[in-house]
Design an enzyme around this catalytic site. Structure first.
Site, mmCIF file in Angstrom:
data_model
loop_
_atom_site.group_PDB
_atom_site.id
_atom_site.type_symbol
_atom_site.label_atom_id
_atom_site.label_comp_id
_atom_site.label_asym_id
_atom_site.label_seq_id
_atom_site.Cartn_x
_atom_site.Cartn_y
_atom_site.Cartn_z
ATOM 1 N N GLU A 162 0.803 -1.239 0.000
ATOM 2 C CA GLU A 162 0.000 0.000 0.000
ATOM 3 C C GLU A 162 0.827 1.275 0.000
ATOM 4 O O GLU A 162 0.636 2.150 0.848
ATOM 5 C CB GLU A 162 -0.950 -0.008 1.204
ATOM 6 C CG GLU A 162 -1.875 -1.207 1.208
ATOM 7 C CD GLU A 162 -2.869 -1.210 2.368
ATOM 8 O OE1 GLU A 162 -2.701 -0.417 3.311
ATOM 9 O OE2 GLU A 162 -3.814 -2.022 2.312
ATOM 10 N N ASN A 204 2.192 -5.170 -3.219
ATOM 11 C CA ASN A 204 0.784 -5.479 -2.939
ATOM 12 C C ASN A 204 0.001 -4.198 -2.652
ATOM 13 O O ASN A 204 0.492 -3.329 -1.920
ATOM 14 C CB ASN A 204 0.744 -6.397 -1.695
ATOM 15 C CG ASN A 204 -0.602 -7.036 -1.448
ATOM 16 O OD1 ASN A 204 -1.165 -7.668 -2.333
ATOM 17 N ND2 ASN A 204 -1.121 -6.882 -0.228
ATOM 18 N N HIS A 241 -10.404 -6.074 -2.415
ATOM 19 C CA HIS A 241 -11.492 -5.950 -1.431
ATOM 20 C C HIS A 241 -12.631 -5.219 -2.131
ATOM 21 O O HIS A 241 -12.519 -4.022 -2.407
ATOM 22 C CB HIS A 241 -11.031 -5.142 -0.217
ATOM 23 C CG HIS A 241 -9.922 -5.789 0.548
ATOM 24 N ND1 HIS A 241 -10.089 -6.955 1.263
ATOM 25 C CD2 HIS A 241 -8.628 -5.436 0.720
ATOM 26 C CE1 HIS A 241 -8.940 -7.289 1.847
ATOM 27 N NE2 HIS A 241 -8.041 -6.386 1.529
ATOM 28 N N GLU A 270 -6.097 -10.764 -1.332
ATOM 29 C CA GLU A 270 -6.915 -10.557 -0.130
ATOM 30 C C GLU A 270 -8.385 -10.493 -0.501
ATOM 31 O O GLU A 270 -9.147 -9.682 0.030
ATOM 32 C CB GLU A 270 -6.499 -9.255 0.581
ATOM 33 C CG GLU A 270 -5.035 -9.225 0.970
ATOM 34 C CD GLU A 270 -4.620 -7.940 1.687
ATOM 35 O OE1 GLU A 270 -5.497 -7.197 2.178
ATOM 36 O OE2 GLU A 270 -3.411 -7.682 1.759
ATOM 37 N N ASP A 272 -12.129 -10.379 -0.954
ATOM 38 C CA ASP A 272 -13.439 -10.498 -0.308
ATOM 39 C C ASP A 272 -14.404 -9.604 -1.070
ATOM 40 O O ASP A 272 -14.011 -8.588 -1.625
ATOM 41 C CB ASP A 272 -13.413 -10.210 1.207
ATOM 42 C CG ASP A 272 -12.711 -8.932 1.607
ATOM 43 O OD1 ASP A 272 -12.563 -8.023 0.759
ATOM 44 O OD2 ASP A 272 -12.313 -8.822 2.784
HETATM 45 C C1 XIL Z 1 -6.342 -6.306 8.149
HETATM 46 C C2 XIL Z 1 -6.652 -7.477 9.068
HETATM 47 O O1 XIL Z 1 -7.556 -8.324 8.388
HETATM 48 C C3 XIL Z 1 -7.235 -6.999 10.367
HETATM 49 O O2 XIL Z 1 -7.354 -8.081 11.283
HETATM 50 C C4 XIL Z 1 -6.358 -5.928 10.978
HETATM 51 O O3 XIL Z 1 -6.999 -5.395 12.121
HETATM 52 C C5 XIL Z 1 -6.081 -4.819 9.989
HETATM 53 O O4 XIL Z 1 -5.515 -5.368 8.813
HETATM 54 N N1 XIL Z 1 -4.972 -4.598 3.560
HETATM 55 C C6 XIL Z 1 -3.982 -5.421 4.011
HETATM 56 C C7 XIL Z 1 -4.238 -6.322 5.163
HETATM 57 O O5 XIL Z 1 -2.913 -5.489 3.389
HETATM 58 O O6 XIL Z 1 -3.084 -6.503 5.940
HETATM 59 C C8 XIL Z 1 -5.357 -5.802 6.026
HETATM 60 O O7 XIL Z 1 -5.633 -6.774 7.023
HETATM 61 C C9 XIL Z 1 -6.577 -5.504 5.186
HETATM 62 C C10 XIL Z 1 -6.280 -4.450 4.164
#
Ligand code: XIL
Length: 450
Positions: A162, A204, A241, A270, A272
């Site tokens: 990020e 990422n 996401h 990641e 969802d």
């Molecule tokens: C999130 C986790 O799922 C949570 O448990 C934590 O509180 C915060 O981080 N981008 C990412 C992940 O790269 O590491 C994040 O994970 C979600 C967004």
């Protein structure tokens, strides 16, 4: 008319091959094929993986672990490898929870994506208060130490997470790390490569799924620049996401294939998608189909198992409900994985050769046939005859590694070279993917009655 190889019936070719193999016992053809019944097995058929984020504190939850072990063949520690977890005090490293996840994954024959070495968020307090060259060297030391601890054990590392800004600038996100100089990202990648030369190194990010967005283009230009200057980068992770404010873009596959064309792997890291029922299922299907259509899309990781495990649980964005039941989205993902994917980088496509291993006195015969081959790995299929209650050992030779299996329940000896496969209710054919590390030898098989 002379017989060409093409005009010889296939069965005759196989027979004469077998006749040359001393002790050949049984002639079998056709590799195991057909639909796999779990996400990991379905993905493995095209050489891909299917993973999930895992939280160490849930490894004592039987329902959670049951689904994890059954369905997935890649794991990402959800928080346990982040900077605040691994270096809570400067110079004091803490790997207990992350190591537990890695050990669980290994014991199950799953691989691990490391997440993440350098990030503006989830920094320990001591790092948040740092700046300038002190921060730069603390960050590089962190990368070196953590990458060294996991050297050779991970499939990939999200080296930097990020680092780009949302909105229309297409530029970097402001952070203490960014203020140490624009070259902080490449410095982190070089340190990671030096510490762990054989793990894929990824950049990422989120909101990089839409090819038309400035942020996507900014990351693309950085990767293009890194490739042109030899900065060691192997892959780009798309967090993906999605929800109604950030839907699956119509050009998602274009984004994946455009990055892949730069000469990097792409991974959905990641995933969802908030929603429910058939609309959620069809969004998941679109994402999986996009990955399956891009040769260098290695695999997909969802960000948790059950809706109740999600960081966005109120949006019910995952594949299993709070009780661990499969949702409609699960079925659409499984079907899309089973539908297969094109893999134009496959150098050899599917030539199927069948042979029988040495005589097996155990009252049954295990027959090996070659599956698909890629630059770094190949699939093997085994068909068993003579019993439904079989125990097949599959011995690979070093430095090969079995990295996934389907249609069997498997355990490994301590060397990791001998896999013992037993039926899991899917019939008398099973398969596996071998990462060959330069050794293309077929595994040897023995069959006995269980
Ligand atoms: C999130 C986790 O799922 C949570 O448990 C934590 O509180 C915060 O981080 N981008 C990412 C992940 O790269 O590491 C994040 O994970 C979600 C967004």
């Amino acid at each position: 008319m002379p017989l060409t190889a093409k005009s010889v019936p296939r069965i005759a070719l196989v027979s004469s091959l077998l006749a040359a193999v001393a002790g050949a016992a049984v002639l079998m053809a056709a590799p195991a094929s057909g639909a796999a019944s779990t996400l990991g097995a379905a993905a493995a058929q095209s050489g891909r993986y299917f993973g999930t984020a895992v939280a160490a504190n849930k490894l004592s939850d039987q329902t959670y672990v049951g689904i994890l072990n059954r369905e997935f063949n890649m794991v990402t520690p959800e928080n346990e490898m982040k900077i605040d977890a691994t270096e809570p005090n400067q110079g004091q490293f803490s790997y207990g929870n992350a190591d537990r996840i890695v050990a669980h994954a290994k014991a199950q024959g799953m691989r691990v994506r490391g997440h993440t070495l350098a990030w503006y968020s989830q920094q320990p307090g001591w790092m948040q208060n740092m700046s300038g060259s002190t921060l730069r060297s603390a960050m590089l030391n962190h990368v070196t130490q953590v990458a060294t601890h996991y050297k050779g054990q991970l499939y990939s590392w999200d080296v930097v997470n990020e680092a780009f800004a949302d909105g229309n600038s297409g530029g970097r996100r402001d952070s203490n790390l960014q203020r140490t100089g624009n070259d902080w990202i490449e410095a982190a990648f070089r340190a990671a490569r030096a510490a762990d030369p054989n793990t894929k190194l990824c950049y990422n990010d989120y909101n990089t799924d839409d090819w038309g967005q400035a942020k996507t283009q900014g990351v693309y230009r950085m990767v293009q620049d890194f490739k042109s200057r030899g900065v060691p980068i192997d892959c780009v992770g798309f967090q993906s996401h999605f929800n109604s404010n950030s839907p699956v873009p119509s050009n998602y596959q274009t984004t994946l294939s455009s990055f892949a064309a730069l000469g990097v792997d792409v991974q959905i890291t990641e995933l969802d998608i908030e929603g429910s029922g058939s609309s959620q299922a069809s969004n998941y299907q679109r994402v999986v189909q996009a990955c399956m259509a891009v040769a260098r899309c290695n695999g997909i990781t969802v960000w948790g198992i059950r809706d109740s495990d999600s960081w966005r649980s109120s949006g019910t964005p995952l594949l299993f409900d709070g009780s661990g039941n499969k949702k409609a989205a699960y079925t659409s993902v499984l079907n899309a994985l089973n539908a297969g994917g094109t893999n134009p980088t496959d150098p050899t496509t599917t030539t199927t050769t069948t042979t029988t291993q040495n005589p097996q006195p155990g009252g049954c015969t295990a027959t090996y046939s070659e599956g698909q081959k890629w630059n770094d790995r190949f699939n093997g299929n085994v068909t068993v005859s003579g019993t439904d209650n079989w125990v097949v050992t599959v011995t690979v030779s070093s430095p090969q590694k079995v990295i996934s299996t389907w249609n069997t329940s498997a355990t490994w000896d301590s060397s990791g070279n001998v896999m013992t496969a037993r039926p899991n209710g899917s019939g008398n054919s099973f398969g596996f993917t071998i990462q060959h590390n330069g050794n293309w030898n077929w595994p040897s098989l023995t069959c006995s009655t269980g």
